[in-house]
Structure formats: C-alpha cells, structure tokens
Design an enzyme around this catalytic site. Structure first.
Site, PDB file in Angstrom:
ATOM      1  N   TYR A  91      39.778  39.915  47.155  1.00 48.33           N
ATOM      2  CA  TYR A  91      41.041  40.305  46.353  1.00 48.33           C
ATOM      3  C   TYR A  91      41.171  41.548  45.922  1.00 48.33           C
ATOM      4  O   TYR A  91      41.869  42.048  44.996  1.00 48.33           O
ATOM      5  CB  TYR A  91      41.741  39.150  45.444  1.00 48.33           C
ATOM      6  CG  TYR A  91      41.802  37.873  46.079  1.00 48.33           C
ATOM      7  CD1 TYR A  91      42.793  37.648  47.034  1.00 48.33           C
ATOM      8  CD2 TYR A  91      40.941  36.893  46.063  1.00 48.33           C
ATOM      9  CE1 TYR A  91      43.260  36.418  47.629  1.00 48.33           C
ATOM     10  CE2 TYR A  91      41.164  35.494  46.746  1.00 48.33           C
ATOM     11  CZ  TYR A  91      42.416  35.460  47.577  1.00 48.33           C
ATOM     12  OH  TYR A  91      42.309  34.194  48.291  1.00 48.33           O
ATOM     13  N   TYR A 482      50.251  33.526  47.583  1.00 49.81           N
ATOM     14  CA  TYR A 482      50.234  33.264  46.304  1.00 49.81           C
ATOM     15  C   TYR A 482      49.225  34.394  45.520  1.00 49.81           C
ATOM     16  O   TYR A 482      49.259  34.545  44.161  1.00 49.81           O
ATOM     17  CB  TYR A 482      49.559  31.934  45.932  1.00 49.81           C
ATOM     18  CG  TYR A 482      48.065  31.636  45.822  1.00 49.81           C
ATOM     19  CD1 TYR A 482      47.371  31.845  46.890  1.00 49.81           C
ATOM     20  CD2 TYR A 482      47.410  31.755  44.598  1.00 49.81           C
ATOM     21  CE1 TYR A 482      45.965  31.694  47.121  1.00 49.81           C
ATOM     22  CE2 TYR A 482      46.137  31.710  44.364  1.00 49.81           C
ATOM     23  CZ  TYR A 482      45.488  31.689  45.582  1.00 49.81           C
ATOM     24  OH  TYR A 482      43.974  31.394  45.532  1.00 49.81           O
ATOM     25  N   ARG A 483      48.701  35.302  46.226  1.00 47.59           N
ATOM     26  CA  ARG A 483      47.662  36.067  45.485  1.00 47.59           C
ATOM     27  C   ARG A 483      47.426  37.060  46.859  1.00 47.59           C
ATOM     28  O   ARG A 483      47.252  36.637  47.972  1.00 47.59           O
ATOM     29  CB  ARG A 483      46.382  35.409  45.263  1.00 47.59           C
ATOM     30  CG  ARG A 483      45.348  36.086  44.593  1.00 47.59           C
ATOM     31  CD  ARG A 483      44.646  34.865  44.357  1.00 47.59           C
ATOM     32  NE  ARG A 483      43.260  35.300  43.844  1.00 47.59           N
ATOM     33  CZ  ARG A 483      42.054  34.472  43.136  1.00 47.59           C
ATOM     34  NH1 ARG A 483      41.842  33.351  43.665  1.00 47.59           N
ATOM     35  NH2 ARG A 483      41.182  35.151  42.575  1.00 47.59           N
TER      36      ARG A 483
HETATM   37  C1  LIG Z   1      33.073  32.982  49.112  1.00 52.56           C
HETATM   38  C2  LIG Z   1      34.224  33.243  48.142  1.00 52.56           C
HETATM   39  C3  LIG Z   1      34.811  32.057  47.610  1.00 52.56           C
HETATM   40  C4  LIG Z   1      35.816  32.079  46.760  1.00 52.56           C
HETATM   41  N1  LIG Z   1      36.176  30.908  46.261  1.00 52.56           N
HETATM   42  C5  LIG Z   1      37.416  31.054  45.358  1.00 52.56           C
HETATM   43  C6  LIG Z   1      37.943  29.664  44.676  1.00 52.56           C
HETATM   44  O1  LIG Z   1      37.568  28.923  45.029  1.00 52.56           O
HETATM   45  N2  LIG Z   1      39.017  29.787  43.866  1.00 52.56           N
HETATM   46  C7  LIG Z   1      39.365  31.106  43.364  1.00 52.56           C
HETATM   47  O2  LIG Z   1      40.181  31.200  42.495  1.00 52.56           O
HETATM   48  N3  LIG Z   1      38.844  32.319  43.851  1.00 52.56           N
HETATM   49  C8  LIG Z   1      37.915  32.219  44.896  1.00 52.56           C
HETATM   50  N4  LIG Z   1      37.178  33.313  45.370  1.00 52.56           N
HETATM   51  C9  LIG Z   1      37.842  34.600  44.953  1.00 52.56           C
HETATM   52  C10 LIG Z   1      37.059  35.268  43.679  1.00 52.56           C
HETATM   53  O3  LIG Z   1      35.569  35.525  43.693  1.00 52.56           O
HETATM   54  C11 LIG Z   1      37.228  34.760  42.424  1.00 52.56           C
HETATM   55  O4  LIG Z   1      38.857  34.163  42.267  1.00 52.56           O
HETATM   56  C12 LIG Z   1      36.733  35.062  41.107  1.00 52.56           C
HETATM   57  O5  LIG Z   1      36.849  34.107  40.068  1.00 52.56           O
HETATM   58  C13 LIG Z   1      37.521  36.337  40.731  1.00 52.56           C
HETATM   59  O6  LIG Z   1      36.821  37.113  39.870  1.00 52.56           O
HETATM   60  P1  LIG Z   1      36.595  37.411  38.252  1.00 52.56           P
HETATM   61  O7  LIG Z   1      36.624  35.984  37.732  1.00 52.56           O
HETATM   62  O8  LIG Z   1      35.483  38.091  37.927  1.00 52.56           O
HETATM   63  O9  LIG Z   1      37.929  37.908  37.997  1.00 52.56           O
HETATM   64  P2  LIG Z   1      38.219  39.716  37.621  1.00 52.56           P
HETATM   65  O10 LIG Z   1      37.777  40.350  38.782  1.00 52.56           O
HETATM   66  O11 LIG Z   1      37.520  39.987  36.271  1.00 52.56           O
HETATM   67  O12 LIG Z   1      39.898  39.744  37.468  1.00 52.56           O
HETATM   68  C14 LIG Z   1      40.594  39.666  38.436  1.00 52.56           C
HETATM   69  C15 LIG Z   1      41.903  40.604  38.033  1.00 52.56           C
HETATM   70  O13 LIG Z   1      42.578  40.230  36.859  1.00 52.56           O
HETATM   71  C16 LIG Z   1      43.172  41.247  36.437  1.00 52.56           C
HETATM   72  N5  LIG Z   1      42.268  40.956  34.832  1.00 52.56           N
HETATM   73  C17 LIG Z   1      40.959  40.482  34.699  1.00 52.56           C
HETATM   74  N6  LIG Z   1      40.818  40.303  33.466  1.00 52.56           N
HETATM   75  C18 LIG Z   1      41.768  40.796  32.753  1.00 52.56           C
HETATM   76  C19 LIG Z   1      41.896  41.044  31.373  1.00 52.56           C
HETATM   77  N7  LIG Z   1      41.046  40.296  30.569  1.00 52.56           N
HETATM   78  N8  LIG Z   1      43.163  41.495  31.142  1.00 52.56           N
HETATM   79  C20 LIG Z   1      44.107  41.796  32.028  1.00 52.56           C
HETATM   80  N9  LIG Z   1      43.916  41.741  33.280  1.00 52.56           N
HETATM   81  C21 LIG Z   1      42.702  41.358  33.742  1.00 52.56           C
HETATM   82  C22 LIG Z   1      42.483  42.495  36.770  1.00 52.56           C
HETATM   83  O14 LIG Z   1      43.441  42.893  37.519  1.00 52.56           O
HETATM   84  C23 LIG Z   1      41.332  41.883  37.602  1.00 52.56           C
HETATM   85  O15 LIG Z   1      41.177  42.896  38.932  1.00 52.56           O
HETATM   86  C24 LIG Z   1      36.374  33.295  46.459  1.00 52.56           C
HETATM   87  C25 LIG Z   1      35.674  34.646  46.813  1.00 52.56           C
HETATM   88  C26 LIG Z   1      34.396  34.613  47.572  1.00 52.56           C
HETATM   89  C27 LIG Z   1      33.837  35.723  48.115  1.00 52.56           C
END
Ligand SMILES: Cc1cc2nc3c(=O)[nH]c(=O)nc-3n(C[C@H](O)[C@H](O)[C@H](O)COP(=O)(O)OP(=O)(O)OC[C@H]3O[C@@H](n4cnc5c(N)ncnc54)[C@H](O)[C@@H]3O)c2cc1C
Length: 535
Positions: A91, A482-483
């Site tokens: 994403y 949804y995303r």
């Molecule tokens: C193989 C694979 C499987 C996956 N499975 C899932 C799954 O089961 N469920 C799922 O939900 N996702 C999944 N994902 C997607 C993703 O990896 C996860 O959602 C992951 O937890 C998001 O990264 P993060 O928590 O580091 O969020 P971040 O990258 O830190 O945040 C996401 C976005 O939210 C905003 N943001 C973040 N923090 C803040 C803040 N403090 N203040 C304001 N804005 C902010 C920013 O715009 C940022 O780009 C998957 C991905 C892969 C590659």
C-alpha cells in the site's frame, strides 16, 4: 541534498538546522542514500521516473520533538509525511504520496505506555510493533491477546490508521474499531487528545471512546489531518479455547444459503471470528481451461449444470467456509452445534472438525502452528508464500494489493468472482494471488488481488493499467476499495463521487481548516492541499 518541491533551498536548510537543535543531528537524514531507504520497496514505478522519492527524513523521540518539527515545517511550508514503522508494503511502504516530502519517521517513539490487564487495554506510541507488544505481554505473564496482521513487524498505530485488520475475534481484528482514544499533533504543532483524553486526569481514556461532543478520531485515519503520537487499543482477554471447523456444500448455487446462514450467525453473535470462503473447485478453474470457461459463463444455467456435474464426478465440494470459534470450551462447542443445525438446511452439506486449542498453549505447540495469526501470535510467516524456492526460482519483488469490499451474500460472491475473473482474462492479467472473500470486518467481505511487482517496467506498467481498470469496473458494480496503494489514491477517491464529489469537497474543507498551509501528507487518500489541487 534533495529539496522538497516548492521550498527554497535556503528555507529548507534553515528548517533542517532548526530541527537538528530539537532532535539531534544524527536523527535528520538528508543524504540521498539515507532518504532512499524510505522509498517504497514494492513501488509499481520501479526504474521509472515517476517513482516517489522522499527528500529527507527526520526521526523524533518525543511528542515535544514532533510538535517542534511540525511548527518549523509549518513556518517554511515543508511537506511532511508521518509513518509509524513505515512497513505498509502493498500500500505504499514508507514512501509519501508527494515526491520530495520529508518522512517523519516515528519508529523511535516505541514506548508501551500502559498495559492494563484488568480492563484489557494498551496505550502505545507509534513505533511499537506487534512483536514489541506481544513480547511485553508475554514477559509479564498477562493473560491478554493482541490481534496482529499477517506481518507482525508493523505498528499498531500505522496499521490501524490505514484500516488494517487481523484474524482473531471481533472487535479486536478490525484494528481501527479496536482503538480507544488518541493523541494527535496538528500541522501547527498543537496537541490534541480525543475522547476522554480531553479531560485532564481522565480515568477512562482507553475505556470510553466517545468523550464529549463530536467524535473526531475517524478524521485521523486514512487522511492527512494530524500526526498521531499515542493510541489506546482494546485487547482480548485470553479465551479459554479456540476451535476451527469447515462447512462444505456441493453445488454452485449453494453458496447463497451458505453465506446467508453465515451472515446470520455473525450478526447474531454466535460466530465472532473472521471467516474465509474457499472453493475446492478453484484449482480446477485455475488449471483446466474448460472448467474456467464454464466458470466465466456461470451466469448461464447450462454452464452451472456442467460445473455441478464436474464437481460431483470429481467428488469436490463447490464451496467451503472455515469458521473459527473463540471462548469458553463449553460455549464454543455449543456454538458449533448450533451452527451445524443451521447449515443442515442446505441439502448434502458436510462438516469437518478442525483443531481445538486450550490456552495457555505451550510454546512448542505455538511454534508448530502454521496459522499463528489466528491466535494473536505475530510472525513473519506471510513472507514465506511466494518466496524464492526450487519451485519458484524468480519470485516477484512484492505486490500491489487491490482490495474491494463486496456485500456478504452468496450472489455477490458469485458475481464478483465471475466479473473479476472475466476482466483479468480480457485484460490479459495473471495476478500473484486472487482470493475468495474474507470477512476482515464484521458485515462485509473483502477480496484481495495481488499484482506482482517485477524487475520489469513493462510488466509493472501493465499491472498499473489493469489495477486502474479494475477500480472502475468494481465501482460500476457498486464495490469500492477499503484501502489502496499510494499510486492509486486519486483513482479510488474519484469513484467515491456521490453528489458531485461531496465527500471530497468536505475533506478539502476540513483540510483547509486544519492544515491551511497544506504541509501534512499531501495527496493521502486523494486529499490534496489547496495549492496542489489543480495539478
Ligand atoms: C505479505 C503481506 C501480508 C500482509 N498482511 C496484512 C494483513 O493481514 N493485514 C493488514 O492490515 N495488512 C497487511 N499487510 C499490509 C501491511 O504490511 C500492514 O498493514 C502493516 O502493518 C502496515 O505497516 P505499518 O504498520 O508499518 O504502518 P505505517 O507504514 O507506519 O503506516 C501506514 C500509513 O498510515 C499513516 N500513518 C502511519 N502512522 C501515522 C501517524 N502516527 N500519524 C499519522 N499518520 C500515520 C501514513 O500515511 C502511513 O503511510 C500485508 C503486507 C504484506 C506484504
């Protein structure tokens, strides 16, 4: 040093030197090599000029530092893009929407501020990962579960702000729904606490969501209105037991009563888990061109008859559904018995018991599980699928997640599978994965389609084109995502167009009021600041 767009070099240098005083020189990254670490590892613009490239990054350690950074950025109109752990792979990763933004990396703010076992909640900073919180709870022997997405290295805050989801029981697996109270730094550096957090000395910040007056928490998810510096989450008191089972039905149209009964069990609280639709016929549709053609024409009765005949001859149920139950053992056994009685209305339905786990589970048993996410244990096992192996010597680099929401009905399952399968054939696309519906949230289904990112510009271009076509096609059927990946945020925002884009106009009104200089996460979810709207 790259300079953010629309910012004078001298102003950027002044901002950087002021940030250094607040955050420390070692936590400002202005070299191209350092800034490049924040590029999206799964970018669909690999080796193309359009790839989003951050200008720099700054990594504060405290809320006061975040406030100072925002005040300085606001003064010099520097575009800022906050990420928590920045692992939003599929994403957009840690890369901004607007090239040249400065990434506000909140990974160092990784304090677990409170875990309350009696009232089952936690309050965390943005850098806290699912692994961190899980370990913290295990080390203290708390009888609490977290709910993690498939990769456990992400953050509770980043994942929930992007409306991410996990795999245990409701309401814990819808991560934004499971939050209670947040602290936010606004673009001008002001600090706001939502819900009961607005009451100094509040005793119930993580227990009562609404607080007083309008509930504003939703404004900070999938948006660009603030930097979230704390969030509370409800945790799941460790259930006594877990049980999973599969319901299978033999004929194509049996999916209609199957999903009706399933939905009724979910809405009435008998079933509290997410469920995954399956089809033992799927392998045949993917590998046997005749069966696939019949499936693509399954709006015609003769094709359905032939499909049913094939399934019966090969002793394949047409559909199945995996149910998961969480709770006291006696209760979940009774729930399963009740569910079986309901599903028994479908002629020739069959049932298969899965595993029964009692908690706490010994570590050796947890280690052996291949679906740890179902019991709230974070892992990175999701990356095993599609990894390099003798059978897969040239794995993809990553994927783009296309994830439309469809109604929880059998008709919608059939129609969406057929429409999307037909479109993929017509567009000549073979995604890395294309799932049957999953009930991530409570009352809808989500389909996940993953387009491979390869080291090949033409393949990636084609995937982007197909992705954009699918967004429109899904919208024509009333299905929206949804995303989405940052590359498609405008495309998806375009389809949410009721009343001449009234929702976008409202978002823009809010943006102009909350962030008048338009410095925060420009373009996120299609919300652009005034000065960039025309372009
Ligand atoms: C193989 C694979 C499987 C996956 N499975 C899932 C799954 O089961 N469920 C799922 O939900 N996702 C999944 N994902 C997607 C993703 O990896 C996860 O959602 C992951 O937890 C998001 O990264 P993060 O928590 O580091 O969020 P971040 O990258 O830190 O945040 C996401 C976005 O939210 C905003 N943001 C973040 N923090 C803040 C803040 N403090 N203040 C304001 N804005 C902010 C920013 O715009 C940022 O780009 C998957 C991905 C892969 C590659």
């Amino acid at each position: 040093m790259r300079i953010p767009p629309g910012v004078k070099q001298q102003d950027f240098e002044s901002a950087v030197s002021q940030w250094q005083k607040h955050v420390g020189e070692e936590w400002i990254f202005t070299s191209e090599a350092d800034a490049d670490l924040y590029r999206d590892a799964y970018t669909p613009f690999r080796k193309e000029e359009e790839e989003i490239v951050p200008a720099a990054a700054v990594a504060p350690d405290t809320v006061e530092q975040v406030q100072a950074i925002m005040r300085i950025a606001n003064r010099y109109r520097i575009p800022i893009y906050p990420v928590s752990t920045g692992r939003n792979l599929g994403y957009g990763g840690s890369a901004p929407v607007l090239s040249g933004s400065v990434v506000l990396d909140l990974k160092r703010m990784n304090r677990i501020l409170e875990v309350n076992e009696r009232n089952a909640y936690a309050m965390v900073e943005p850098g806290v990962s699912y692994f961190d919180l899980y370990r913290y709870i295990q080390e203290r022997g708390y009888r609490l579960w977290i709910d993690a997405p498939a990769p456990g290295w992400g953050s509770l805050i980043g994942n929930s702000l992007d409306h991410g989801a996990g795999y245990t029981a409701n309401p814990h697996r819808d991560h934004f729904d499971a939050h209670c109270g947040m602290e936010v730094v606004l673009a001008n550096g002001d600090l706001v606490r939502t819900g009961m957090g607005a009451l100094p000395g509040a005793q119930t910040w993580q227990q009562f969501k609404y607080g007083y007056g309008p509930t504003v928490d939703g404004l900070f998810a999938q948006s660009n209105f603030g930097v979230v510096t704390k969030m509370g989450f409800w945790l799941y008191p460790e259930p006594e037991a877990y049980f999973d089972a599969t319901v299978s039905v033999p004929r194509f149209n049996d999916v209609i009563p199957l999903v009706d009964i399933l939905a009724n069990l979910i809405y009435s609280g008998v079933l509290n888990s997410n469920t995954i639709m399956g089809s033992p016929m799927r392998y045949s549709t993917l590998t046997n061109p005749t069966i696939n053609e019949l499936f693509l024409n399954s709006d015609k009765p003769e094709a359905v008859r032939a499909l049913n005949q094939y399934a019966a001859t090969n002793k394949l149920p047409f559909w199945d559904n995996r149910l998961k139950f969480y709770g006291p053992e006696a209760v979940i056994k009774a729930q399963w018995e009740y569910a079986k009685q309901k599903f028994a209305q479908i002629p020739d339905v069959s049932f298969q018991d899965g595993k029964l786990l009692r908690f706490p589970l010994p570590q050796e048993q947890i280690d052996r599980l291949t679906d740890k996410e179902n019991i709230g244990v974070p892992s990175l096992e999701a990356f095993r699928d599609g990894a390099r192996s003798p059978a897969n010597p040239t794995p993809n680099i990553g994927h783009l997640g296309f994830s439309p929401v469809i109604p929880m009905t059998g008709e919608a399952v059939i129609e969406s599978q057929r429409v999307i399968a037909r479109a993929l054939v017509d567009l000549g696309a073979t995604p890395a994965f294309n799932t049957l519906p999953n009930s991530y949230h409570t009352r809808d289904f989500v389909i996940l389609i993953g387009f491979s990112i390869m080291d090949d510009v033409d393949i990636n271009k084609k995937s982007r084109e197909v992705f954009r076509r699918l967004i429109k096609l899904a919208a024509e059927h009333g299905w929206g995502e949804y995303r989405t990946h940052t590359a498609f945020m405008d495309d998806v925002a375009d389809i949410y167009s009721f009343n001449n884009h009234a929702l976008r106009r409202l978002h823009e009104t809010l943006k102009d009021a909350i962030d008048p200089n338009g410095i925060l996460s420009a373009g996120r979810y299609g919300i652009w600041p005034k000065h960039l709207r025309k372009t």
